[in-house]
Design an enzyme around this catalytic site. Structure first.
Site, mmCIF file in Angstrom:
data_model
loop_
_atom_site.group_PDB
_atom_site.id
_atom_site.type_symbol
_atom_site.label_atom_id
_atom_site.label_comp_id
_atom_site.label_asym_id
_atom_site.label_seq_id
_atom_site.Cartn_x
_atom_site.Cartn_y
_atom_site.Cartn_z
ATOM 1 N N SER A 156 4.019 22.408 48.193
ATOM 2 C CA SER A 156 4.622 22.273 47.771
ATOM 3 C C SER A 156 6.633 21.777 48.380
ATOM 4 C CB SER A 156 4.667 22.494 46.534
ATOM 5 O OG SER A 156 5.488 21.540 45.329
ATOM 6 N N ASP A 254 -2.205 13.364 42.681
ATOM 7 C CA ASP A 254 -1.062 14.140 43.151
ATOM 8 C C ASP A 254 -0.318 12.772 43.367
ATOM 9 O OD1 ASP A 254 0.771 15.415 43.879
ATOM 10 O OD2 ASP A 254 0.375 16.386 45.544
ATOM 11 N N HIS A 284 -1.876 18.317 42.162
ATOM 12 C CA HIS A 284 -0.808 19.024 42.928
ATOM 13 C C HIS A 284 -1.166 20.039 42.640
ATOM 14 C CE1 HIS A 284 3.305 19.024 44.564
ATOM 15 N NE2 HIS A 284 3.422 19.889 44.246
#
Length: 308
Positions: A156, A254, A284
């Site tokens: 991320s 995501d 995600h």
């Protein structure tokens, strides 16, 4: 495919987010409260907390050594958390799994967070630890890098930092990074919902929602990070030639899926060796939150294979 049923079941149990502005302190405390107790974590040959004394100042790091080898390749691991969340503790299980599956030493970086630390403090910490790892004199031999594999890995926002670190090292003539692994990276902080189809396709119902991107990234952007800066939005870098080989892991559901995959395309067009793997049924954060599901632990195994 639809969201994996085990992920969907977990998401159904989560409470609605509280109204009002985000509270970083409360959110960090909530994250830390969910950390697995030490005696239930994956055992390794060595897990050592220490301090990297660097040009960026003293940076806390955690070293994971899966075997008792004299030297080994090294992963510099940068945790996610929208630049204001995450810690050595919240992502300890990811670092342990990376060490086990790769057979490499992992050095996890406890970089400074927004909003308390303004841009580029966290990024500077990551770059400085990379140099510290590669300099046996600076680290006092505690890392024991063998001079071969040296990877930057992040998930991320940690993937944002990993991509930026790889670019900064290249620009500085530091050519010792051999691999970069980006798990569902955030690569375009411009946050234009019309820029990528996945921002609309996966806007609601998959865990991280598109509407939440601006408030979550606001702590970082308000600290001085300019979305037009390629060190903030790596996909905006015009020249990607000469960057290290990359593995980019994306998730089907995501909102950030398409920017990660476009970055892979652009790297490939620049002559960089790239593998892009999209994990079906995942949203995600699946490596951090759902790697206990065999289908998604496979992403860590894939990273280990790529690094060997």
């Amino acid at each position: 495919m639809a969201l994996h049923p085990q992920i969907a079941e977990v998401l159904r149990t989560l409470p609605a987010p509280p109204d009002g502005p985000l509270d970083p302190v409360a959110m960090r405390a909530a994250e830390e409260s969910q950390v697995t107790p030490l005696d239930e974590r994956l055992p390794l040959n060595l897990v050592l907390d220490t301090t990297a004394r660097t040009t960026s100042g003293d940076v806390p790091v955690r070293i994971y050594r899966p075997t008792d080898t004299e030297t080994s390749g090294v992963i510099v691991y940068l945790h996610g958390g929208a630049f204001f969340l995450g810690s050595l503790e919240t992502h300890d299980h990811v670092a342990r799994a990376l060490a086990k599956e790769s057979g490499l030493t992992v050095v996890a970086v406890g970089y400074r967070l927004a909003p308390e630390s303004v841009f580029p403090a966290g990024l500077q910490d990551c770059c400085a630890v990379l140099r510290w790892v590669a300099d046996g004199h600076a680290n006092g031999g505690v890392v024991r890098w063998d001079g071969a594999t040296l990877a930057v890995v992040g998930d991320s926002s940690g993937g944002t930092y990993a991509a930026a670190v790889a670019a900064m090292a290249h620009d500085d003539g530091f050519d010792r990074i051999t691999h970069q692994v980006l798990f569902y990276p955030s690569l375009d902080l411009d946050l234009d919902v019309d820029r990528y189809a996945s921002l609309r396709e996966n806007a609601v119902g998959y865990g991280m929602e598109t509407a939440g991107l601006k408030p979550f990234n606001a702590f970082y952007l308000d600290s001085g990070a300019d979305p037009a800066d390629p060190l903030v939005s790596p996909i905006k870098r015009t020249d990607l030639t000469g960057l290290p080989p990359a593995l980019i892991i994306t998730a089907e559901h995501d909102p950030l899926r398409d920017e990660g995959e476009l970055y892979g395309t652009r790297l490939r067009e620049a002559g960089v060796e790239v593998t892009v793997s999209r994990y079906a049924g995942a949203g995600h954060g699946f490596v951090q939150h759902f790697s206990w599901i065999p289908d998604y632990h496979r992403a860590i195994e894939e990273a280990g294979e790529f690094l060997c």
